[in-house]
Structures are given as structure tokens and as C-alpha cells.
Design a protein around this motif. Structure first.
Motif, mmCIF file in Angstrom:
data_model
loop_
_atom_site.group_PDB
_atom_site.id
_atom_site.type_symbol
_atom_site.label_atom_id
_atom_site.label_comp_id
_atom_site.label_asym_id
_atom_site.label_seq_id
_atom_site.Cartn_x
_atom_site.Cartn_y
_atom_site.Cartn_z
ATOM 1 N N LYS A 628 0.816 -1.208 0.000
ATOM 2 C CA LYS A 628 0.000 0.000 0.000
ATOM 3 C C LYS A 628 0.852 1.260 0.000
ATOM 4 C CE LYS A 628 -3.481 2.449 2.733
ATOM 5 N NZ LYS A 628 -4.283 2.473 3.979
ATOM 6 N N ASP A 629 1.878 1.298 0.889
ATOM 7 C CA ASP A 629 2.618 2.560 1.026
ATOM 8 C C ASP A 629 4.111 2.379 1.278
ATOM 9 O OD1 ASP A 629 2.664 1.571 3.584
ATOM 10 O OD2 ASP A 629 1.615 3.268 4.497
ATOM 11 N N TYR A 661 5.140 8.564 -0.168
ATOM 12 C CA TYR A 661 4.327 8.075 0.950
ATOM 13 C C TYR A 661 4.783 8.677 2.281
ATOM 14 C CZ TYR A 661 2.226 4.752 -2.288
ATOM 15 O OH TYR A 661 1.542 4.190 -3.330
ATOM 16 N N GLN A 664 3.140 12.046 2.523
ATOM 17 C CA GLN A 664 1.727 11.897 2.898
ATOM 18 C C GLN A 664 1.603 11.643 4.401
ATOM 19 O OE1 GLN A 664 -0.552 8.919 0.834
ATOM 20 N NE2 GLN A 664 -0.863 10.180 -0.988
ATOM 21 N N TYR A 665 2.501 10.821 4.898
ATOM 22 C CA TYR A 665 2.427 10.428 6.308
ATOM 23 C C TYR A 665 2.691 11.617 7.229
ATOM 24 C CZ TYR A 665 3.685 8.149 10.703
ATOM 25 O OH TYR A 665 3.770 7.786 12.036
ATOM 26 N N ASP A 670 -4.725 12.604 3.278
ATOM 27 C CA ASP A 670 -5.489 11.413 2.954
ATOM 28 C C ASP A 670 -4.670 10.530 2.012
ATOM 29 O OD1 ASP A 670 -7.590 12.304 4.474
ATOM 30 O OD2 ASP A 670 -8.648 13.215 2.769
ATOM 31 N N TYR A 671 -4.804 9.239 2.203
ATOM 32 C CA TYR A 671 -4.025 8.310 1.386
ATOM 33 C C TYR A 671 -4.468 8.355 -0.071
ATOM 34 C CZ TYR A 671 -2.435 3.940 -0.699
ATOM 35 O OH TYR A 671 -1.869 3.009 -1.533
ATOM 36 N N PRO A 673 -2.906 6.563 -3.688
ATOM 37 C CA PRO A 673 -1.835 5.716 -4.239
ATOM 38 C C PRO A 673 -0.900 6.521 -5.148
ATOM 39 C CG PRO A 673 -3.987 4.685 -4.512
ATOM 40 C CD PRO A 673 -4.249 6.077 -4.060
#
Length: 780
Positions: A628-629, A661, A664-665, A670-671, A673
């Protein structure tokens, strides 16, 4: 003046020889011709002067099809009469016949003017047509025509002056204008009959203006100017044209339509009124708006070009070349730095350039020079970010993957620190890649640029579990990118005699000049094996043999370099045991050596990670991050050879994703892809539009913008704009200087020509997805 007499005594020159002689004279630069013909055909077209000069032909005794397919900037003057098909398929020339013309004069004419100083034969003007992108064709006849004139005429204007034609019942012959669907015929004198779908009217002011404007030129060309006053009595003229669609389908007053009958007489609202709101309108197969069968879509940038798709770093070379086409060279060179901090060290020096292997242009002649283009960005400065965040990110590993991630994150304004156990930052670029392949000063310049955007380097930092815990506590996120530094080998007999290739290369790059045997065997024919061979020669080896169990996987140029120094590659060679005298294969072959170096790859050392069952590993060695990340722990992300061995460009691309990623973290976004593009299907590209370069010498890489196909990205060639038959496409320029093409649904008929002519595969044509909301289920 080029003069030629086609009769030599009783010998007549063939048409082929005459035409070849004329073509040769045109190529030699002749522009004026005097042809004493003897019935040869096709004189005068299609020909053009390369310098754009006008071609003029004076012809006597012309044969059939004089001026056939005649091109613009060509004029043909025929003394006396001419045979059939004068100006057949005329495409722009001016053709004058001073006497009579045979049958089918002006047949299929699509441009230019034809002047006949006498009578014209049967089916003259038949199949004339008009391409609206060009001037309409004209056919002027002084006297009258034979029967079936202007049959199936589709466009253009014809003028029949009716001079000296009193003995004829009709100046247009019998059954004129049969099948006529376009264009106009002006006639002076009696007209016996014409089809019901042809309308005969008096002249209007526009018609008179056209005839006035053209009559002087016509009479001058046929040398009859004295007839002007006689032919200028406009009351003697008529105009014939085909009925319009509306005129053909006009309904008599008081007649009940099928629609009215269905709605009012048969069943109120129609027989299906309970389920459908049918308006009973009849729509043609070719429609606009909602009722189009297909709709176009300008899918600029939807697909990745093969070069971009093949590049693990994801560099959009086609966009770089588009900027160069616009004169924005600096922007084009800076674009690569959005994707990699190593345009010179990797893209321009040690990368195998898979982008060039995928390049569409390579299937035409030679691939675009993408590697060299990357090298042009090597020394360009990059300003630090204008705004900084308060986020801190630690990167463990100062190799290509770690520095790629650090570069991306620092340019977003984060505070990034890179920790590495080497004395110098750079990973294998610094420690392993031979200086002959990668100039050290180039690498150092690109490392300084990474520091200049705000990345802090901490060298000679041995990270263990305690240090890892501290780094994790001090940072908002951590990226693990320590690469592969543990040499791999098999449990061969005599393995204790091996020299580890990775350690050997590191010593060479540190300048330690390690001793090496005179006869060296290198186990491994990959790129690291070739680097080891190169280093062995540099350190004084007299002979080097590389062995492998399979076909060598190294780049072609690396193999060629080793072979140029006397090295040999032996395969398949399955090593069985190593002795002090050399290496034995399992089939009994023996290669003598006083030193054996193994270089078949490395695996990561991950002893600094915590003992945590959630950290998944492949074969106990390589990390398996979340699909996923790319995380292995909360806030800890992995990149590069700690996941799987790969090329340097793979490591850069992996670093980009880890940074994506991690950002984003730390920003608590919001996640989403990582954006991936689909490779453009090859059948969308029209390579035929691009001229093949035979044995060409390639110039500077930035000059390849003309050769780049720009796969999937609009190159603003305007081909769709100029080809749309309905003029439904318009070009819209945005405030930033970019552009987009828009199709007007009220004009577009969904023909798909835009998709057919686009060389870059930008336009798509698909079935119309918009529902026709006729059924009552659509009512809310």
C-alpha cells in the motif's frame, strides 16, 4: 525556354519519352516550355518548380488529357483545339484551349480554372467537386456543350456563354445536370430541359459580381475581348443549382406528418407514451450533439510514452522535448531535476537507459538521445525551497535510493538528514562504480547540489538498534535505504580462497590500490562483474577471465570494454571448486588463476532493525514492505536494494515512491496511491508521419525535439484542427502558455478523423456514452 518538336521526320516521339523530357527539364530549372506536340497525352501535369516559380506551357496539337492533374502555379495555353479530358482532375492550374475541347472537359476538376475558346463535348464538367479548404474550380466555355454536361457535379462553378450557338435547342445539350448535388452552372441562351431536382433561377447580385469579375480574364485568355459587351447582358443568363435538402423535403400545406398522426390521431402521446417520452424526431446516421454515434476525447498526457514507461525513475522525456520545441530549453533541463538528483551521474553516465530501448523512434531509425540529454542537466543549480515545514525526516543510507528520497522530501520543504556509515556520502556511486565509468568530480558536484537544497549529511555513522531507535524518535518519519553490502556466494569447496568483489571495488575507489594476482578469474558476468574486471586490469592484472552459469547479463558496452582490454567471458560455466591454482567447473574444465574474485550480487545488512514480527522479509534477507505505502513499520518506509537488487535507475524510482508516501504520512494527508500511468498502446501512434533518417549523423541531443514522436502528448502540430471536416475543433491557449484542443459537440459528427490523423495518439474516438433520456425511468 525549353522547346521540343515531337516529330523527327516521320518518327513520332512517344508520350512517355516526351513526359520524361519535360520532367527532366523541370528538375533542371526550366520554367517556360514550347511543345510542338503530335497528339501526345497528359502534357503539363502534375509538375512543380522546387523554388516555387511559375511553369508556363505553350502547346500545339495537344492530345488527350492535356493538363491532367495540373498543380497550382502552372499555366497551359493550347493553340487550336484539344482532344478529350482537358483539365482532367485539375488541382489548381490555369488551362486555356483557344479552340474547341473534346468530351469530358474539366472532368473531376477540383481546383484552378479551365478556359475553352470554342465548344466542349459530351459530359463536360462532370464530377467537378470542391474541397472547402481550397478555392473552388472554374470551367468557362465560350460556346456550348454536348449532352450530359455537368453530370454528378458536386462543387465549383461552370460558365457556358452560348456564343454562336443559335442553331442549338440547348446550350447545355440534352439531359444536363443529371445527379448534380453541388456547385453552380451559369448559362446564356436556351436550356431545353433539366432534372426536377435542379432549380433554374435568374441571376442575383452576387452571381453578376462573379461573372463580371471573371469575364475579362476569360476573354483575354481566349483572345476574344471584343465579345464583352455582347456577353454582359445579364438578363440573357440563367443559373442552375441543385435543390437543398429542405427544398426536396418540403411538405405540402395541410399535410399531416407521421409525428402528428402518431401523437394525435392514433394514440394520444404515442403507443409507447407510458414508458417513453418519444419526440418522434428523425435523426440521421451522421448527427451532432447527443445523437452522435461516437465522440472524440483529447486525452493529452493520459498515457505514458514508452520512454517514460520504461524508465523506472519515470522521467517524461517527451515533455522535455515539448518545452524545447517552445524554446524553453532551461525549463526542459530543469524538468529532469524534478525526478532525479543524478541526471549526470546516473542518466548520463552509468544508466543502461531502458528509456532508449523503449523509444518509439528506435523502431523508425535511431532512438532519441535521452541519456545525453540527461547529461545536460548535470550541473544546473537548484534553489532551496521557498517555504520550509517543521517536519523532520531521517534517511538511513546515503546511496542512490536514500538520496533520491531525500532530494524529493527536501524540495518539499522538510528537514532531511541522511545517515551513512561511509566516510563519504554516495553509496555505490562513490564506493563501487569505477572512476572510468563515472567521473568523480561529476558525482561530487551533484552531491553538493543535494546539500544545497537543504539535505544534511551525517557520515561515518554506524547505525545499530540503539541508533535506529534514536533516529526514529527524533524524526517524524524514517526511510530505510541501506542497500546491499553483504557479498553473496555459494558454498563452493575452497570458498575461503575467494576475494569479495564488493570489498575489492571499495578499496579501489578509496585509492588503496589493493594488490591483485596476475591471472584473475571473476565469477559473475553481470555489471558488477564487469566493474570488477575493469578494476582488476587497473590494479595490474595481466589476464582476466569472467565466468557465469548463463549468458552475461552486463550491458553491451561494459562487456565490449572488458574485451577491448583483453578480458574473456566464458559461459555457461558452473563453478564446482576453487583452488590455489584456479577454478574448476562441474564438467571438468579448469581455468588457471592466482586470484579468484566473486561478484554475483549482494544482500542487505539489516541488523539495526528492531526484532519485530511485523517486519516481513524475503528469504530472511530482503524487506517486504507494505504494497500500500512501502512502509515496514509505522512511519518507517523502505526503498532500493533493501527490497530487491536492481539498477541504479530502479533505486531512484523507488526512492521517489518512498518519499511520496513519507510526505503523505508526515503531512497527515489522505491516502492516495502513487500515480501510475498506462503505457500508450502502439497502435495509437502514427509513425508514418515521421520521416526515416537514413544513415544520419545525430546532432546535439536537444536537437532531437524534431525527431521525438511525443507519444501520448500533444506536440501542437494542429493536424486535427486543420483536418476536421466540420471545423468542430478549436485550440485554446491557457494563461500559463500551455494549450488544449476542444471539440464542439454541436458541430462534431463523431467521424474520428481527429483520432486518425493525430501522430501522437492523443485523440481517442469512442462510442457515445451519454444516455438518451427518453424513457420515463430517468424522471426523478
Amino acid at each position: 525556354m525549353f522547346k521540343i518538336n515531337t516529330m523527327n521526320g516521320h518518327e513520332r516521339m512517344s508520350t512517355q519519352d516526351l513526359l520524361l523530357a519535360i520532367e527532366g527539364a523541370v528538375r533542371a530549372g526550366e520554367t517556360e516550355f514550347e511543345i510542338a506536340a503530335s497528339g501526345q497525352h497528359d502534357i503539363g501535369g502534375p509538375l512543380w518548380n522546387q523554388a516555387g516559380k511559375k511553369l508556363v506551357f505553350h502547346v500545339t496539337n495537344a492530345g488527350q488529357r492535356v493538363g491532367s492533374m495540373c498543380l497550382p502555379n502552372t499555366e497551359i495555353m493550347v493553340d487550336g483545339s484539344a482532344s478529350a479530358d482537358v483539365g482532367w482532375l485539375n488541382a489548381g492550374g490555369v488551362i486555356t484551349v483557344k479552340g474547341d475541347a473534346g468530351d469530358t472537359a474539366g472532368h473531376c476538376s477540383a481546383g484552378g480554372r479551365i478556359f475553352i475558346g470554342g465548344r466542349a463535348g459530351t459530359r463536360s464538367g462532370s464530377l467537378m467537386k470542391h474541397d472547402p479548404l481550397y478555392e473552388e474550380p472554374e470551367l468557362w466555355i465560350l460556346k456550348n456543350t454536348g449532352s450530359f454536361s455537368f453530370e454528378f457535379m458536386g462543387g465549383g462553378r461552370a460558365v457556358v456563354c452560348g456564343y454562336d450557338s443559335e442553331e442549338f435547342d440547348s446550350v447545355l445539350g440534352e439531359r444536363p445536370c443529371v445527379g448534380m448535388v453541388g456547385g453552380v452552372v451559369y448559362a446564356r441562351g436556351p436550356i431545353a430541359d433539366y432534372p426536377k431536382d435542379i432549380k433554374c433561377t435568374e441571376l442575383n447580385q452576387e452571381d453578376i459580381a462573379f461573372l463580371k469579375a471573371g469575364l475579362d480574364l476569360f476573354l483575354a485568355k481566349i483572345e476574344r475581348p471584343e465579345l464583352k459587351s455582347e456577353l454582359s447582358v445579364w438578363e440573357d443568363w440563367k443559373k442552375l443549382r441543385p435543390l437543398t435538402f429542405e427544398e426536396k423535403n418540403a411538405k405540402p400545406a395541410g399535410r399531416v406528418t407521421i409525428k402528428d398522426f402518431r401523437l394525435q390521431e392514433w394514440v394520444k402521446g404515442g403507443i409507447f407514451s407510458d414508458v417513453a417520452m418519444d419526440d418522434f424526431a428523425v435523426h440521421n446516421t451522421i448527427s451532432t450533439g447527443l445523437y452522435r454515434l461516437r465522440v472524440p476525447s483529447w486525452d493529452n498526457g493520459k498515457y505514458a510514452a514508452p520512454c517514460e514507461f520504461s524508465c523506472p525513475t519515470g522521467i517524461p522525456t517527451q515533455l522535455r522535448y515539448e518545452l524545447i520545441r517552445q524554446g524553453k530549453l532551461d525549463e526542459a533541463l530543469d524538468l529532469e531535476l524534478q525526478y532525479t538528483p543524478f541526471p549526470g551521474s546516473v542518466c548520463g553516465s552509468v544508466c543502461p537507459n531502458p528509456c532508449m530501448e523503449g523509444c518509439t523512434r528506435g523502431t523508425i531509425d535511431e532512438a532519441i538521445q535521452i541519456g545525453q540529454l540527461g547529461f545536460l542537466s548535470a550541473l544546473r543549480p537548484v534553489a532551496p525551497p521557498a517555504k520550509k515545514t517543521d517536519k523532520k525526516i531521517g534517511v538511513i543510507g546515503g546511496g542512490v535510493a536514500g538520496l533520491s528520497a531525500a532530494w524529493q522530501l527536501a524540495r518539499k520543504g522538510h528537514n532531511v538528514t541522511v545517515y551513512d556509515d561511509g566516510e563519504k556520502i554516495g553509496g555505490k556511486l562513490e564506493q563501487v562504480i569505477p572512476r572510468g565509468r563515472l567521473p568523480h568530480e561529476l558525482l561530487e558536484a551533484e552531491l553538493k547540489r543535494i546539500e544545497a537544497v537543504g539535505v544534511r549529511f551525517v557520515t561515518s555513522c554506524r547505525v545499530d538498534k540503539a541508533v535506529f531507535t534514536k533516529i526514529r524518535e527524533e524524526n517524524d518519519a524514517v526511510i530505510v535505504a541501506t542497500g546491499g553490502h553483504k557479498p553473496r556466494y555459494f558454498q563452493w569447496a575452497g570458498k575461503e580462497l575467494l576475494t569479495m568483489g564488493l570489498d575489492f571495488l571499495k578499496k579501489v575507489n578509496r585509492g588503496e590500490k589493493p594488490s591483485v594476482g596476475k591471472q584473475v578469474v571473476v565469477i559473475g558476468c553481470g555489471n558488477s562483474g564487469m566493474d570488477t574486471c575493469r578494476a582488476a586490469f587497473d590494479m595490474g592484472a595481466e589476464s582476466v577471465v569472467a565466468v557465469d552459469v548463463q549468458k552475461p547479463a552486463a550491458f553491451k558496452e561494459e562487456i565490449e570494454y572488458v574485451e577491448s582490454r583483453g578480458g574473456k567471458l566464458v559461459w555457461p560455466f558452473v563453478t564446482e571448486r576453487i583452488t590455489r591454482d584456479g577454478v574448476y567447473a562441474n564438467d571438468g574444465r579448469f581455468i588457471e588463476a592466482d586470484e579468484v574474485i566473486v561478484s554475483i550480487g549482494e544482500e542487505p545488512v539489516l541488523d539495526y532493525l528492531p526484532e519485530d514480527d511485523s517486519i516481513e522479509k524475503f528469504r530472511g534477507s530482503w524487506l517486504v514492505p507494505s504494497t500500500k505505502d512501502k512502509s515496514i513499520l509505522r512511519g518507517v518506509f523502505a526503498a532500493g536494494d533493501v527490497i530487491k537488487p536492481g539498477r541504479l535507475t530502479d533505486a531512484i524510482g523507488d526512492g521517489i515512491k518512498a518519499a511520496y508516501y513519507a510526505n503523505q504520512y508526515v503531512m497527515k494527508e489522505d491516502y492516495v496511491p502513487f500515480p501510475e500511468k498506462e503505457k500508450i498502446p502502439g497502435d495509437r501512434l502514427s509513425k508514418a508521419y515521421f520521416e526515416k533518417c537514413h544513415h544520419c549523423e545525430l546532432g546535439d541531443p536537444q536537437d532531437d525535439h524534431a525527431r521525438c514522436v511525443s507519444c501520448g502528448n500533444c506536440r501542437d502540430c494542429k493536424m486535427c484542427l486543420e483536418s476536421c471536416p466540420e471545423k468542430a475543433i478549436s485550440r485554446v491557449e491557457n494563461e500559463d502558455g500551455s494549450w488544449r484542443y476542444v471539440s464542439d459537440s454541436e458541430r462534431c459528427i463523431g467521424c474520428g478523423i481527429c483520432a486518425g490523423v493525430c501522430p501522437c495518439g492523443v485523440w481517442s474516438i469512442n462510442d457515445n456514452p451519454e444516455p438518451i433520456k427518453m424513457y420515463r425511468t430517468y424522471i426523478k
